[in-house]
Design an enzyme around this catalytic site. Structure first.
Site, mmCIF file in Angstrom:
data_model
loop_
_atom_site.group_PDB
_atom_site.id
_atom_site.type_symbol
_atom_site.label_atom_id
_atom_site.label_comp_id
_atom_site.label_asym_id
_atom_site.label_seq_id
_atom_site.Cartn_x
_atom_site.Cartn_y
_atom_site.Cartn_z
ATOM 1 N N LYS A 187 -0.548 -8.148 -3.775
ATOM 2 C CA LYS A 187 -0.079 -7.026 -4.589
ATOM 3 C C LYS A 187 -0.984 -6.800 -5.797
ATOM 4 C CE LYS A 187 4.252 -5.305 -6.647
ATOM 5 N NZ LYS A 187 5.661 -5.675 -6.944
ATOM 6 N N GLU A 246 10.271 -6.801 0.420
ATOM 7 C CA GLU A 246 9.685 -7.670 -0.587
ATOM 8 C C GLU A 246 10.689 -8.773 -0.944
ATOM 9 O OE1 GLU A 246 7.388 -7.122 -4.882
ATOM 10 O OE2 GLU A 246 9.066 -5.794 -4.394
ATOM 11 N N CYS A 288 5.999 -2.226 -3.104
ATOM 12 C CA CYS A 288 6.893 -1.797 -4.181
ATOM 13 C C CYS A 288 6.214 -0.951 -5.272
ATOM 14 C CB CYS A 288 7.576 -3.039 -4.771
ATOM 15 S SG CYS A 288 9.093 -2.699 -5.696
#
Length: 272
Positions: free
Chosen positions: A117, A44, A157
């Site tokens: 995301k 990321e 993440c």
């Protein structure tokens, strides 16, 4: 289907110079390819880890256009491998925000999948303060990519804390989890979450991370991992720049799933 795949989880310590970060990514992808990787994953924010979180907004690109995406497509094509861009900044319709998006490129350089995301990180322990929602738009779509080894489920993440993302049909063969986990949260939960997601889904997990100190003194946890469906760590890279490399054996995965058919035993949340 491909029976085995050599995968590389590339760990970086990105700074606040996008060009330098792209050059570092290119060098590490080349190294992964030289070591036999057919799939390489960048972390990321590989393109920028600035002191000022709003700096990423100025680099946001339209989907399919821009120097970051062009660089990635070129790398995938040059080395003839599947390349996961852990996250890139894509333009959003929301003023003053961007999508934190994971892009998967095939060996021709074509973008085969895009994931925006969904879960935006927030954390405040009185010393460290993070609120991704201030600069990012949240995605709303689960992304499954069809790849030669089966279904690949993209995530980023903080998504690791939301196991329902990985339970959506079709069941993933491989889960990608590029990250920039803070040192504080990573030390406590990173490996635990990755191994849990692998075991729950009887899936391989490839998780490249940021691993060091960045501008402004921010510290990321690193410990990039590749985990097998039985929860065993196949490869790791603790701190600093480096590559975790492992061969994924999908025939063994099929054997595990046959012996322990937990995915078929689910009774809650399944698609009818």
């Amino acid at each position: 289907m491909t029976s085995t795949l050599t995968a590389a989880a590339i760990q970086m310590v990105s700074g606040d110079d996008c060009s330098a970060n792209l050059n570092a990514a290119a060098r590490l992808v080349a190294e992964a390819a030289a070591r036999g990787a057919g799939f390489a994953a960048l972390p990321e924010y590989f393109y920028l880890m600035p002191e000022d979180e709003t700096a990423r907004l100025r680099l946001a690109e339209p989907f399919g256009v821009g120097p970051i995406q062009t660089s990635l497509a070129g790398l995938a094509h040059e080395y003839g491998l599947w390349l996961l861009a852990g996250s890139v900044p894509l333009q959003s319709k929301d003023s003053g925000k961007f999508y934190n998006s994971s892009l998967l490129f095939d060996p021709t350089g074509r973008c085969a999948a895009r994931y925006d995301k969904i879960h935006l990180f927030g954390f405040d322990n009185g010393i460290e303060h993070y609120r991704e929602a201030d600069t990012m738009s949240a995605g709303d779509t689960v992304t499954s990519a069809d790849t030669p080894w089966g279904v690949t489920r993209l995530s980023i993440c903080y998504d690791l804390r939301f196991p329902e993302l990985y339970r959506q049909d079709p069941a993933p063969t491989l889960i990608t989890a590029p990250a920039a986990f803070t040192y504080t949260t990573g030390k406590a939960h990173w490996e635990l979450l990755l191994r849990a997601r692998a075991v729950e889904n009887l899936a391989f997990v490839v998780a490249p991370g940021q691993g060091g100190v960045h501008p402004g003194g921010k510290r990321t946890f690193g410990h990039s991992l590749i985990v097998d469906p039985w929860g065993e760590v196949l490869a790791s890279c603790e701190d600093g720049e480096g590559i975790a490399l492992a061969t994924l054996d999908f025939s063994r995965q099929a054997d595990w799933r046959a012996r322990l058919p937990a995915l078929q035993h689910r009774r809650l949340g399944r698609t009818p």
